[in-house]
Design a protein around this motif. Sequence first.
Motif, PDB file in Angstrom:
ATOM      1  N   GLY A 132       0.909  -1.249   0.008  1.00  0.00           N
ATOM      2  CA  GLY A 132      -0.131   0.093  -0.018  1.00  0.00           C
ATOM      3  C   GLY A 132       0.882   1.289  -0.022  1.00  0.00           C
ATOM      4  N   HIS A 133       1.792   1.209   0.839  1.00  0.00           N
ATOM      5  CA  HIS A 133       2.973   2.322   0.841  1.00  0.00           C
ATOM      6  C   HIS A 133       3.561   2.630  -0.575  1.00  0.00           C
ATOM      7  CE1 HIS A 133       5.378   5.444   2.290  1.00  0.00           C
ATOM      8  NE2 HIS A 133       6.411   4.820   1.944  1.00  0.00           N
ATOM      9  N   VAL A 134       3.896   1.559  -1.170  1.00  0.00           N
ATOM     10  CA  VAL A 134       4.695   1.767  -2.419  1.00  0.00           C
ATOM     11  C   VAL A 134       3.714   2.217  -3.380  1.00  0.00           C
ATOM     12  CG1 VAL A 134       5.580   0.281  -4.450  1.00  0.00           C
ATOM     13  CG2 VAL A 134       6.440  -0.010  -1.848  1.00  0.00           C
ATOM     14  N   GLU A 135       2.308   1.678  -3.417  1.00  0.00           N
ATOM     15  CA  GLU A 135       1.276   2.287  -4.495  1.00  0.00           C
ATOM     16  C   GLU A 135       1.046   3.784  -4.101  1.00  0.00           C
ATOM     17  OE1 GLU A 135      -0.921   2.424  -7.456  1.00  0.00           O
ATOM     18  OE2 GLU A 135       0.265   0.923  -7.106  1.00  0.00           O
ATOM     19  N   ALA A 136       1.063   4.193  -2.887  1.00  0.00           N
ATOM     20  CA  ALA A 136       0.841   5.660  -2.595  1.00  0.00           C
ATOM     21  C   ALA A 136       1.819   6.487  -3.116  1.00  0.00           C
ATOM     22  CB  ALA A 136       0.863   5.777  -1.066  1.00  0.00           C
ATOM     23  N   VAL A 137       3.152   6.008  -2.875  1.00  0.00           N
ATOM     24  CA  VAL A 137       4.341   6.614  -3.449  1.00  0.00           C
ATOM     25  C   VAL A 137       4.323   6.681  -4.957  1.00  0.00           C
ATOM     26  CG1 VAL A 137       7.032   6.669  -3.590  1.00  0.00           C
ATOM     27  CG2 VAL A 137       5.980   6.139  -1.508  1.00  0.00           C
ATOM     28  N   ARG A 138       3.931   5.584  -5.696  1.00  0.00           N
ATOM     29  CA  ARG A 138       3.950   5.456  -6.850  1.00  0.00           C
ATOM     30  C   ARG A 138       2.901   6.554  -7.630  1.00  0.00           C
ATOM     31  NH1 ARG A 138       6.183   3.119 -10.319  1.00  0.00           N
ATOM     32  NH2 ARG A 138       7.098   1.283  -9.300  1.00  0.00           N
ATOM     33  N   GLN A 139       1.657   6.535  -7.010  1.00  0.00           N
ATOM     34  CA  GLN A 139       0.669   7.254  -7.338  1.00  0.00           C
ATOM     35  C   GLN A 139       1.084   9.075  -7.048  1.00  0.00           C
ATOM     36  OE1 GLN A 139      -2.854   5.963  -5.530  1.00  0.00           O
ATOM     37  NE2 GLN A 139      -3.286   4.476  -6.951  1.00  0.00           N
ATOM     38  N   ALA A 140       1.703   9.146  -6.154  1.00  0.00           N
ATOM     39  CA  ALA A 140       1.971  10.729  -5.625  1.00  0.00           C
ATOM     40  C   ALA A 140       3.006  11.049  -6.368  1.00  0.00           C
ATOM     41  CB  ALA A 140       2.073  10.616  -4.201  1.00  0.00           C
ATOM     42  N   VAL A 141       3.904  10.222  -6.689  1.00  0.00           N
ATOM     43  CA  VAL A 141       5.200  10.982  -7.372  1.00  0.00           C
ATOM     44  C   VAL A 141       5.589  10.192  -8.866  1.00  0.00           C
ATOM     45  CG1 VAL A 141       7.908  11.240  -7.024  1.00  0.00           C
ATOM     46  CG2 VAL A 141       6.235  11.357  -5.025  1.00  0.00           C
ATOM     47  N   PHE A 142       5.893   8.980  -8.981  1.00  0.00           N
ATOM     48  CA  PHE A 142       6.157   8.468  -9.920  1.00  0.00           C
ATOM     49  C   PHE A 142       5.186   8.437 -11.266  1.00  0.00           C
ATOM     50  CE2 PHE A 142       9.170   6.989  -6.869  1.00  0.00           C
ATOM     51  CZ  PHE A 142      10.482   7.177  -7.353  1.00  0.00           C
ATOM     52  N   ASP A 143       4.125   8.038 -10.787  1.00  0.00           N
ATOM     53  CA  ASP A 143       3.029   8.255 -11.975  1.00  0.00           C
ATOM     54  C   ASP A 143       2.809   9.594 -12.680  1.00  0.00           C
ATOM     55  OD1 ASP A 143       2.694   5.447 -11.692  1.00  0.00           O
ATOM     56  OD2 ASP A 143       0.873   5.543 -10.802  1.00  0.00           O
ATOM     57  N   ARG A 144       3.268  10.586 -12.114  1.00  0.00           N
ATOM     58  CA  ARG A 144       3.070  11.979 -12.506  1.00  0.00           C
ATOM     59  C   ARG A 144       4.266  12.637 -13.204  1.00  0.00           C
ATOM     60  NH1 ARG A 144      -1.095  14.252  -9.174  1.00  0.00           N
ATOM     61  NH2 ARG A 144      -1.862  12.892  -7.546  1.00  0.00           N
ATOM     62  N   LEU A 145       5.385  11.643 -13.193  1.00  0.00           N
ATOM     63  CA  LEU A 145       6.577  12.268 -13.795  1.00  0.00           C
ATOM     64  C   LEU A 145       7.001  11.168 -15.108  1.00  0.00           C
ATOM     65  CD1 LEU A 145       8.782  13.077 -10.567  1.00  0.00           C
ATOM     66  CD2 LEU A 145       7.229  14.468 -11.843  1.00  0.00           C
ATOM     67  N   PRO A 147      10.009   9.602 -17.180  1.00  0.00           N
ATOM     68  CA  PRO A 147      11.248   9.058 -16.742  1.00  0.00           C
ATOM     69  C   PRO A 147      12.570   9.745 -16.567  1.00  0.00           C
ATOM     70  CG  PRO A 147      10.318   7.525 -18.346  1.00  0.00           C
ATOM     71  CD  PRO A 147       9.448   8.730 -18.055  1.00  0.00           C
ATOM     72  N   GLN A 148      12.364  11.067 -17.477  1.00  0.00           N
ATOM     73  CA  GLN A 148      13.590  11.916 -17.612  1.00  0.00           C
ATOM     74  C   GLN A 148      13.394  12.886 -16.305  1.00  0.00           C
ATOM     75  OE1 GLN A 148      16.280  12.334 -19.159  1.00  0.00           O
ATOM     76  NE2 GLN A 148      16.784  13.870 -17.595  1.00  0.00           N
ATOM     77  N   GLN A 149      12.012  13.150 -16.046  1.00  0.00           N
ATOM     78  CA  GLN A 149      11.783  14.186 -14.756  1.00  0.00           C
ATOM     79  C   GLN A 149      12.190  13.206 -13.385  1.00  0.00           C
ATOM     80  OE1 GLN A 149       7.491  14.688 -15.698  1.00  0.00           O
ATOM     81  NE2 GLN A 149       8.000  16.826 -16.024  1.00  0.00           N
ATOM     82  N   GLN A 150      11.830  11.854 -13.522  1.00  0.00           N
ATOM     83  CA  GLN A 150      12.384  11.287 -12.374  1.00  0.00           C
ATOM     84  C   GLN A 150      13.755  11.116 -12.301  1.00  0.00           C
ATOM     85  OE1 GLN A 150      10.650   7.309 -12.621  1.00  0.00           O
ATOM     86  NE2 GLN A 150       8.659   8.030 -13.494  1.00  0.00           N
ATOM     87  N   LYS A 151      14.486  11.115 -13.296  1.00  0.00           N
ATOM     88  CA  LYS A 151      16.001  11.027 -13.251  1.00  0.00           C
ATOM     89  C   LYS A 151      16.624  12.369 -12.646  1.00  0.00           C
ATOM     90  CE  LYS A 151      20.145  10.283 -15.853  1.00  0.00           C
ATOM     91  NZ  LYS A 151      20.526  10.170 -17.121  1.00  0.00           N
ATOM     92  N   SER A 152      15.861  13.411 -13.178  1.00  0.00           N
ATOM     93  CA  SER A 152      16.377  14.847 -12.665  1.00  0.00           C
ATOM     94  C   SER A 152      15.947  15.099 -11.240  1.00  0.00           C
ATOM     95  CB  SER A 152      15.641  15.953 -13.739  1.00  0.00           C
ATOM     96  OG  SER A 152      16.157  15.998 -14.896  1.00  0.00           O
ATOM     97  N   LEU A 153      14.834  14.770 -10.932  1.00  0.00           N
ATOM     98  CA  LEU A 153      14.459  14.816  -9.353  1.00  0.00           C
ATOM     99  C   LEU A 153      15.445  13.946  -8.667  1.00  0.00           C
ATOM    100  CD1 LEU A 153      12.628  15.767  -7.295  1.00  0.00           C
ATOM    101  CD2 LEU A 153      11.076  13.817  -7.661  1.00  0.00           C
TER     102      LEU A 153
END
Length: 177
Positions: A132-145, A147-153
């Motif tokens: 559940g925690h990983v899904e919350a992190v994924r939805q809040a951060v990674f699904d919104r960015l 791959p390049q934005q993730q790398k930059s962040l």
Amino acid sequence: MKAPASAPTPGSAQEPQEPRWLTDEEQHVWRSFMEGVTLLDDHLDRQLQRDAGMPHVYYGLLVKLAEAPRRRLRMTELAMLAKITRSRLSHAIARLEKNGWVRREDCPDDKRGQFAVLTDEGHDVLRQTAPGHVEAVRQAVFDRLTPQQQKSLGEIMRIVAEGLQPAEAGADLPWLR
């Protein structure tokens, strides 16, 4: 602001230096960053409270212990890894002990040292809570960015974190307080 012609030069011992104010764009970036961090921390904290009855910082401690050899770390090392003060760590470990998720053990070669040890019950709670925690992190951060934005962040935050952890002795870091 421009100094009068007869005034001492900025930065001299006689006149305090003018602050380097943020530009409008820097102010926008800073406020966006602070809003994002605050809302993300609140989002993850609420998810973990709802699903496991623990705040985000406690979950992080359980993760650090689960990743450690024999699921144990010296308290000072755990404080450093969690980037929190020793006092906050001691309080958190006391609460986790009360839940039966962590226990303390004395360090055999250092009378003042202690280990925090993740119990089997704590490991089970972590295993149940992680999806559940990983899904919350994924939805809040990674699904919104992208791959390049993730790398930059990741690169940006690594630079910020490294800059705030000076290596010299006497640095004022949370785990040293």
